[in-house]
Design a protein around this motif. Structure first.
Motif, short mmCIF file in Angstrom:
data_model
loop_
_atom_site.label_atom_id
_atom_site.label_comp_id
_atom_site.label_asym_id
_atom_site.label_seq_id
_atom_site.Cartn_x
_atom_site.Cartn_y
_atom_site.Cartn_z
N UNK A 151 26.07 37.29 64.12
CA UNK A 151 26.25 36.16 65.05
C UNK A 151 25.15 34.82 64.30
N UNK A 152 26.12 33.63 64.07
CA UNK A 152 25.65 32.50 63.33
C UNK A 152 25.15 31.63 64.42
N UNK A 153 23.90 31.40 64.40
CA UNK A 153 23.23 30.64 65.45
C UNK A 153 23.13 29.12 64.86
N UNK A 154 23.56 28.16 65.72
CA UNK A 154 23.58 26.99 65.48
C UNK A 154 23.14 25.99 66.51
N UNK A 155 22.18 25.15 66.21
CA UNK A 155 21.71 24.08 66.80
C UNK A 155 22.71 23.02 67.12
N UNK A 156 22.97 22.78 68.58
CA UNK A 156 24.08 21.94 68.74
C UNK A 156 23.53 20.19 68.54
N UNK A 157 22.26 20.18 68.29
CA UNK A 157 21.83 19.02 67.87
C UNK A 157 21.90 18.55 66.40
N UNK A 158 22.61 19.28 65.72
CA UNK A 158 22.43 19.21 64.21
C UNK A 158 23.49 17.96 63.83
N UNK A 159 24.26 17.50 64.70
CA UNK A 159 25.47 16.65 64.49
C UNK A 159 26.20 17.06 63.30
N UNK A 160 26.74 16.19 62.49
CA UNK A 160 28.00 16.30 61.58
C UNK A 160 27.64 17.53 60.62
N UNK A 161 26.02 17.80 60.33
CA UNK A 161 25.92 18.78 59.34
C UNK A 161 26.29 20.25 59.77
N UNK A 162 26.75 20.22 61.24
CA UNK A 162 27.21 21.55 61.95
C UNK A 162 28.26 22.34 60.99
N UNK A 163 29.35 21.50 60.78
CA UNK A 163 30.56 21.99 60.21
C UNK A 163 30.28 22.37 58.81
N UNK A 164 29.49 21.71 58.04
CA UNK A 164 29.18 22.10 56.62
C UNK A 164 28.40 23.30 56.74
N UNK A 165 27.28 23.35 57.69
CA UNK A 165 26.60 24.47 57.60
C UNK A 165 27.26 26.01 57.99
N UNK A 166 28.05 25.80 58.88
CA UNK A 166 29.10 26.85 59.44
C UNK A 166 29.63 27.24 58.31
N UNK A 167 30.37 26.49 57.61
CA UNK A 167 31.46 27.03 56.43
C UNK A 167 30.68 27.59 55.42
N UNK A 168 29.25 27.03 55.08
CA UNK A 168 28.43 27.57 54.28
C UNK A 168 27.98 29.00 54.82
N UNK A 169 27.89 29.21 55.73
CA UNK A 169 27.39 30.79 56.21
C UNK A 169 28.68 31.36 56.41
N UNK A 170 30.01 30.90 56.68
CA UNK A 170 30.93 31.81 56.68
C UNK A 170 31.34 32.34 55.35
N UNK A 171 31.23 31.27 54.36
CA UNK A 171 31.30 31.85 53.07
C UNK A 171 30.48 32.92 52.55
#
Ligand code: GDP
Length: 313
Positions: A235-255
């Motif tokens: 499970x990738x845990x992501x803070x809804x408050x991090x704004x635009x960085x969310x997508x980039x962070x999610x992609x890095x973790x997915x990779x």
């Protein structure tokens, strides 16, 4: 939660209310307003584009022009499309055929992983399962202690390196007494699973290290842990408050670790939250849980349809 997005969309629909047939220019204006609302809420641009295109096509189709109440029909379309970006259906956790079920948590530091570990552990315990928490976040000295505190609050034992016996819990760590070393997180995770097997815990929740930003070492460590313990869910845990960085962070973790599901945290905050809403669509992984506060019970199974209704309420 999503207040500004919600307010913006509601205002858009209000301006349509009472209109009979919608002209193409009504539809264009509505779609423009929706686009602005999504962008202001930090929804990722590719998601906004697909979303508005789908709404526009459907709003100009017979579905709306022949509807008795076109404005209401537009609301329904937006609702459907929101459900779509949020992942359509609730995906239940995959449980192991042979216990224990292993759930690994990953994400940036401060995303709410440790808190979530406690929430999940309590949730399982309340359903009659026998969860074990494993402290494989050895990056910050405090992280192990923090998980032990969370475990105590949840009434769930914690397997930790070194001083594992906190508050009478029965888990003991693999590193020898007296050593100050926090050991190897991969070994701790593996030993935690072995411990669960030998003591008949049926769910193992493995907390892993986070950093303030994505870095290669962190990702390799998480990937090594994943390879070693072969979790049923990552499970990738992501803070809804991090704004635009969310997508980039999610992609890095997915990779890096190809996670199987997403948990949105801090949905209680008044964040714009839209970037987090884009994560399911961008990664193709379902949002499975939402964390809505610091307390152990402030946690819910994520239902895309209910979340869409809340946004459009
Ligand atoms: P970790 O570094 O990823 O393990 O994150 P923590 O679990 O330590 O959480 C970081 C901070 O966020 C702590 O102060 C938590 O109490 C807080 N926190 C975690 N989840 C939520 C949530 O859903 N809502 C709110 N408001 N705070 C949260």
């Amino acid at each position: 939660m999503f207040t500004s997005l919600s307010d913006r969309l509601t205002a858009t629909f209000k301006s349509l209310r009472g209109k009979g047939k919608l002209s193409e220019s009504d539809v264009n204006k509505t779609v423009r307003d929706i686009r602005m609302a999504l962008l202001e809420a930090d929804v990722a641009l590719p998601v906004v584009k697909d979303f508005t295109q789908a709404v526009r096509e459907r709003a100009l189709s017979a579905e709306v022009s022949e509807a008795l109440n076109p404005a209401q029909q537009v609301v329904k379309i937006v609702n459907d499309e929101l459900v779509d970006i949020l992942g359509q259906h609730t995906r239940p956790l995959r449980l192991a055929k042979t216990a224990p079920t292993v759930i690994m948590l990953a994400g940036l530091q401060g995303s709410g992983k440790t808190t979530l570990a406690g929430k999940l552990a309590k949730w399982f315990k309340d359903q009659g399962d026998t969860p074990l928490l494993v402290a494989a976040d050895l990056q910050r000295p405090n992280a192990v202690t923090q998980l032990e505190v969370v475990g105590q609050r949840a009434g769930v034992p914690v397997f930790a390196p070194e001083r594992g016996n906190v508050g009478g819990h029965d888990a003991v760590g693999p590193t020898g007494e007296g050593t100050r070393s926090y050991g190897d997180p991969v070994e701790v995770a593996e030993d935690g699973i072995q411990h669960a097997i030998s003591k008949l815990y049926n769910v193992v929740i493995v907390d892993t290290a986070g950093r303030l930003a994505v870095d290669e070492e962190l990702m390799e460590q998480a990937a090594d842990i994943k390879d070693a313990i072969e979790p049923d869910e990552v499970l990738f845990v992501i803070d809804a408050m991090i704004g635009q960085a969310a997508v980039e962070t999610a992609q890095a973790f997915q990779e890096g670790i190809d996670f199987s599901g997403v948990v949105l945290t801090k949905l209680d905050g008044d964040a714009r939250g839209g970037a987090a809403l884009s994560v399911a669509k961008i990664t193709g992984r379902p949002i499975m849980f939402a964390s809505t506060g610091e307390g152990l019970k402030e946690f819910e199974i994520f239902h895309p349809d209910r979340m869409a209704s809340r946004i459009l309420d």
